[in-house]
Design an enzyme around this catalytic site. Structure first.
Site, PDB file in Angstrom:
ATOM      1  CG  HIS A 159      -1.883   1.110   1.290  1.00 46.37           C
ATOM      2  ND1 HIS A 159      -2.847   1.216   2.280  1.00 46.37           N
ATOM      3  CD2 HIS A 159      -2.076   2.195   0.491  1.00 46.37           C
ATOM      4  CE1 HIS A 159      -3.572   2.299   2.081  1.00 46.37           C
ATOM      5  NE2 HIS A 159      -3.115   2.915   1.010  1.00 46.37           N
ATOM      6  CD  GLU A 178      -3.787  -3.216   0.025  1.00 47.63           C
ATOM      7  OE1 GLU A 178      -4.369  -4.293   0.231  1.00 47.63           O
ATOM      8  OE2 GLU A 178      -3.307  -2.517   0.948  1.00 47.63           O
ATOM      9  CG  HIS A 193      -8.547  -5.055   7.032  1.00 49.57           C
ATOM     10  ND1 HIS A 193      -7.460  -4.260   6.730  1.00 49.57           N
ATOM     11  CD2 HIS A 193      -9.024  -4.582   8.195  1.00 49.57           C
ATOM     12  CE1 HIS A 193      -7.312  -3.337   7.659  1.00 49.57           C
ATOM     13  NE2 HIS A 193      -8.244  -3.511   8.565  1.00 49.57           N
TER      14      HIS A 193
END
Length: 243
Positions: free
Chosen positions: A43, A70, A190
Protein backbone atom coordinates in the site's frame (compact mmCIF):
# COMPACT_ATOMS: atom_id res chain seq x y z
CA UNK A 1 -8.71 -22.95 -3.79
CA UNK A 2 -7.62 -19.43 -2.86
CA UNK A 3 -4.15 -18.11 -3.53
CA UNK A 4 -2.13 -16.05 -1.04
CA UNK A 5 -1.06 -12.46 -1.49
CA UNK A 6 1.44 -11.39 1.17
CA UNK A 7 1.29 -7.75 2.25
CA UNK A 8 4.76 -6.52 3.23
CA UNK A 9 3.82 -3.04 4.47
CA UNK A 10 4.79 -3.97 8.02
CA UNK A 11 8.31 -4.82 6.92
CA UNK A 12 8.60 -1.23 5.75
CA UNK A 13 7.02 -0.05 9.02
CA UNK A 14 9.95 -1.50 10.96
CA UNK A 15 12.44 0.20 8.64
CA UNK A 16 10.69 3.57 8.75
CA UNK A 17 10.48 3.50 12.55
CA UNK A 18 14.21 4.31 12.53
CA UNK A 19 14.38 5.82 9.04
CA UNK A 20 16.94 3.11 8.41
CA UNK A 21 17.92 1.04 5.39
CA UNK A 22 16.74 -2.28 6.82
CA UNK A 23 14.78 -4.45 6.77
CA UNK A 24 14.61 -4.27 3.00
CA UNK A 25 11.08 -4.95 1.65
CA UNK A 26 12.40 -6.30 -1.65
CA UNK A 27 14.51 -8.90 0.16
CA UNK A 28 11.54 -9.88 2.32
CA UNK A 29 9.34 -10.18 -0.77
CA UNK A 30 11.83 -12.69 -2.16
CA UNK A 31 11.61 -14.73 1.05
CA UNK A 32 7.81 -14.55 0.94
CA UNK A 33 7.88 -15.95 -2.58
CA UNK A 34 10.18 -18.75 -1.46
CA UNK A 35 7.62 -19.53 1.25
CA UNK A 36 4.87 -19.91 -1.34
CA UNK A 37 3.37 -16.44 -1.76
CA UNK A 38 1.39 -16.19 -4.98
CA UNK A 39 1.66 -12.42 -5.01
CA UNK A 40 3.08 -9.43 -3.15
CA UNK A 41 0.83 -6.62 -1.96
CA UNK A 42 1.94 -3.14 -0.91
CA UNK A 43 0.00 0.00 0.00
CA UNK A 44 1.69 3.18 -1.17
CA UNK A 45 0.03 5.68 1.12
CA UNK A 46 -0.13 9.39 0.42
CA UNK A 47 1.89 10.12 3.58
CA UNK A 48 4.49 7.44 2.69
CA UNK A 49 4.41 6.12 6.25
CA UNK A 50 5.82 2.73 5.27
CA UNK A 51 6.23 1.72 1.61
CA UNK A 52 8.18 4.30 -0.41
CA UNK A 53 8.11 5.01 -4.14
CA UNK A 54 11.50 3.35 -4.61
CA UNK A 55 10.21 0.18 -2.94
CA UNK A 56 7.37 -0.04 -5.43
CA UNK A 57 9.69 0.41 -8.40
CA UNK A 58 12.18 -2.17 -7.11
CA UNK A 59 9.43 -4.68 -6.41
CA UNK A 60 8.05 -4.25 -9.92
CA UNK A 61 11.51 -4.97 -11.32
CA UNK A 62 12.39 -7.95 -9.13
CA UNK A 63 9.51 -10.09 -7.90
CA UNK A 64 8.61 -13.27 -9.72
CA UNK A 65 4.93 -13.36 -8.77
CA UNK A 66 2.15 -10.77 -9.08
CA UNK A 67 2.38 -7.23 -7.73
CA UNK A 68 -0.79 -5.78 -6.22
CA UNK A 69 -0.67 -2.05 -5.48
CA UNK A 70 -3.15 -0.75 -2.92
CA UNK A 71 -3.72 2.96 -3.36
CA UNK A 72 -6.11 5.83 -2.77
CA UNK A 73 -8.24 7.19 -5.59
CA UNK A 74 -6.07 10.25 -6.25
CA UNK A 75 -4.50 11.76 -9.35
CA UNK A 76 -0.99 11.28 -7.94
CA UNK A 77 -1.53 7.58 -7.26
CA UNK A 78 -3.07 6.94 -10.66
CA UNK A 79 -0.04 8.55 -12.32
CA UNK A 80 2.30 6.35 -10.27
CA UNK A 81 0.34 3.23 -11.14
CA UNK A 82 0.46 4.08 -14.83
CA UNK A 83 4.25 4.49 -14.60
CA UNK A 84 4.97 1.36 -12.55
CA UNK A 85 2.30 -0.88 -14.10
CA UNK A 86 1.58 -3.33 -11.29
CA UNK A 87 -0.34 -6.46 -12.22
CA UNK A 88 -3.29 -5.20 -10.19
CA UNK A 89 -4.37 -2.00 -8.50
CA UNK A 90 -6.69 -2.26 -5.51
CA UNK A 91 -8.37 1.05 -4.79
CA UNK A 92 -8.81 1.57 -1.05
CA UNK A 93 -10.10 4.34 1.21
CA UNK A 94 -7.41 6.28 3.00
CA UNK A 95 -7.23 8.67 5.96
CA UNK A 96 -4.06 10.13 7.43
CA UNK A 97 -5.49 9.68 10.93
CA UNK A 98 -6.04 5.93 10.66
CA UNK A 99 -3.52 3.33 11.82
CA UNK A 100 -4.62 0.96 9.09
CA UNK A 101 -7.46 0.82 6.56
CA UNK A 102 -10.64 0.93 8.61
CA UNK A 103 -13.33 -0.11 6.14
CA UNK A 104 -14.36 -0.48 2.55
CA UNK A 105 -14.46 2.21 -0.10
CA UNK A 106 -17.66 4.21 -0.60
CA UNK A 107 -18.36 3.35 -4.22
CA UNK A 108 -22.05 4.26 -4.50
CA UNK A 109 -21.48 7.98 -4.02
CA UNK A 110 -18.24 8.20 -6.01
CA UNK A 111 -19.06 6.27 -9.15
CA UNK A 112 -18.05 8.85 -11.76
CA UNK A 113 -14.64 9.54 -10.21
CA UNK A 114 -13.90 5.86 -9.77
CA UNK A 115 -15.13 4.98 -13.26
CA UNK A 116 -12.65 7.46 -14.77
CA UNK A 117 -9.79 6.01 -12.72
CA UNK A 118 -10.67 2.46 -13.69
CA UNK A 119 -10.87 3.38 -17.36
CA UNK A 120 -7.40 4.96 -17.18
CA UNK A 121 -5.94 1.88 -15.51
CA UNK A 122 -7.64 -0.50 -17.90
CA UNK A 123 -6.24 1.46 -20.84
CA UNK A 124 -2.79 0.50 -19.51
CA UNK A 125 -3.92 -3.13 -19.15
CA UNK A 126 -3.82 -2.96 -15.34
CA UNK A 127 -6.42 -5.11 -13.60
CA UNK A 128 -8.43 -3.13 -11.07
CA UNK A 129 -10.07 -4.17 -7.83
CA UNK A 130 -12.20 -2.18 -5.38
CA UNK A 131 -11.85 -2.79 -1.64
CA UNK A 132 -15.41 -2.82 -0.30
CA UNK A 133 -17.46 -3.85 2.68
CA UNK A 134 -19.72 -6.89 2.15
CA UNK A 135 -22.70 -4.74 1.20
CA UNK A 136 -24.96 -5.43 -1.78
CA UNK A 137 -25.12 -1.83 -2.99
CA UNK A 138 -21.33 -1.46 -3.00
CA UNK A 139 -20.90 -4.66 -5.01
CA UNK A 140 -23.48 -3.54 -7.55
CA UNK A 141 -21.85 -0.11 -7.86
CA UNK A 142 -18.42 -1.73 -8.34
CA UNK A 143 -19.79 -3.68 -11.27
CA UNK A 144 -21.43 -0.57 -12.73
CA UNK A 145 -18.18 1.41 -12.79
CA UNK A 146 -16.33 -1.32 -14.66
CA UNK A 147 -14.23 -2.96 -11.97
CA UNK A 148 -13.25 -6.51 -12.79
CA UNK A 149 -12.55 -7.44 -9.20
CA UNK A 150 -13.70 -6.64 -5.70
CA UNK A 151 -11.82 -7.33 -2.50
CA UNK A 152 -14.21 -8.03 0.36
CA UNK A 153 -13.25 -6.35 3.63
CA UNK A 154 -13.00 -9.06 6.30
CA UNK A 155 -12.24 -6.74 9.20
CA UNK A 156 -15.66 -6.97 10.86
CA UNK A 157 -15.44 -10.76 10.74
CA UNK A 158 -11.89 -10.71 12.12
CA UNK A 159 -12.80 -8.36 14.98
CA UNK A 160 -16.14 -9.95 15.87
CA UNK A 161 -16.74 -11.85 19.08
CA UNK A 162 -16.93 -15.61 18.74
CA UNK A 163 -20.74 -15.52 18.86
CA UNK A 164 -20.98 -12.93 16.07
CA UNK A 165 -18.28 -14.29 13.76
CA UNK A 166 -20.69 -16.67 12.08
CA UNK A 167 -23.01 -13.76 11.24
CA UNK A 168 -20.15 -11.82 9.66
CA UNK A 169 -18.98 -14.92 7.82
CA UNK A 170 -22.45 -15.34 6.33
CA UNK A 171 -22.35 -11.75 5.04
CA UNK A 172 -19.04 -12.40 3.32
CA UNK A 173 -20.32 -15.64 1.77
CA UNK A 174 -23.43 -13.88 0.44
CA UNK A 175 -21.39 -10.98 -0.93
CA UNK A 176 -19.00 -13.35 -2.67
CA UNK A 177 -21.90 -15.19 -4.29
CA UNK A 178 -23.51 -11.92 -5.39
CA UNK A 179 -20.28 -10.58 -6.87
CA UNK A 180 -19.62 -13.78 -8.78
CA UNK A 181 -23.17 -13.82 -10.12
CA UNK A 182 -22.44 -10.39 -11.62
CA UNK A 183 -19.27 -11.62 -13.27
CA UNK A 184 -16.86 -10.08 -10.78
CA UNK A 185 -13.74 -11.81 -9.49
CA UNK A 186 -13.46 -11.85 -5.70
CA UNK A 187 -10.52 -11.39 -3.33
CA UNK A 188 -10.73 -10.85 0.42
CA UNK A 189 -8.61 -9.55 3.25
CA UNK A 190 -8.02 -7.42 6.33
CA UNK A 191 -7.45 -8.61 9.88
CA UNK A 192 -7.07 -12.26 8.94
CA UNK A 193 -4.84 -14.39 11.17
CA UNK A 194 -3.68 -17.97 11.50
CA UNK A 195 -6.60 -18.54 13.87
CA UNK A 196 -9.45 -17.14 11.77
CA UNK A 197 -8.40 -17.50 8.13
CA UNK A 198 -9.71 -20.99 7.35
CA UNK A 199 -13.46 -20.24 7.24
CA UNK A 200 -12.75 -17.40 4.80
CA UNK A 201 -10.39 -19.49 2.70
CA UNK A 202 -13.07 -22.19 2.46
CA UNK A 203 -15.61 -19.86 0.82
CA UNK A 204 -16.26 -20.96 -2.73
CA UNK A 205 -15.28 -18.34 -5.26
CA UNK A 206 -12.71 -16.35 -3.30
CA UNK A 207 -9.66 -16.26 -5.52
CA UNK A 208 -7.04 -14.62 -3.32
CA UNK A 209 -6.56 -13.62 0.30
CA UNK A 210 -4.32 -10.66 1.06
CA UNK A 211 -2.69 -11.05 4.47
CA UNK A 212 0.15 -9.12 6.09
CA UNK A 213 0.37 -8.22 9.77
CA UNK A 214 -0.12 -11.69 11.23
CA UNK A 215 2.49 -13.17 8.86
CA UNK A 216 5.08 -10.54 9.79
CA UNK A 217 4.32 -11.09 13.49
CA UNK A 218 4.72 -14.85 13.12
CA UNK A 219 7.96 -14.29 11.20
CA UNK A 220 9.57 -12.91 14.35
CA UNK A 221 9.36 -16.42 15.79
CA UNK A 222 9.88 -18.70 12.80
CA UNK A 223 11.26 -16.52 10.00
CA UNK A 224 9.32 -15.02 7.11
CA UNK A 225 9.69 -17.93 4.72
CA UNK A 226 8.28 -20.38 7.28
CA UNK A 227 5.55 -17.95 8.35
CA UNK A 228 4.35 -17.67 4.75
CA UNK A 229 4.57 -21.43 4.29
CA UNK A 230 2.37 -21.99 7.35
CA UNK A 231 -0.24 -19.49 6.15
CA UNK A 232 -0.19 -20.90 2.63
CA UNK A 233 -1.04 -24.32 4.06
CA UNK A 234 -4.08 -22.92 5.87
CA UNK A 235 -5.27 -20.96 2.84
CA UNK A 236 -4.95 -23.82 0.36
CA UNK A 237 -6.20 -26.60 2.64
CA UNK A 238 -8.78 -25.01 4.96
CA UNK A 239 -10.90 -27.07 7.29
CA UNK A 240 -14.49 -26.49 6.25
CA UNK A 241 -16.22 -27.23 9.54
CA UNK A 242 -14.89 -24.40 11.68
CA UNK A 243 -18.45 -23.25 12.45
Amino acid sequence: MASLGVNIDHIANVRQARLASEPEPVQMAFLAELGGADGITVHLREDRRHIQDKDLKLLRATINTRLNLEMAATKEMVEIALQVKPDMVTIVPESREEITTEGGLEVVNNKEKLREIINNLHSAKIQTSIFIDPIEAQIKASKEIGAGWVEIHTGCYANASWEKQEIELAKIKASCAQARSMGLHVNAGHGLTYLNVEPIAAIEGIEELNIGHTIVARALAVGLQNAVKEMKSLVTNPRRNNF
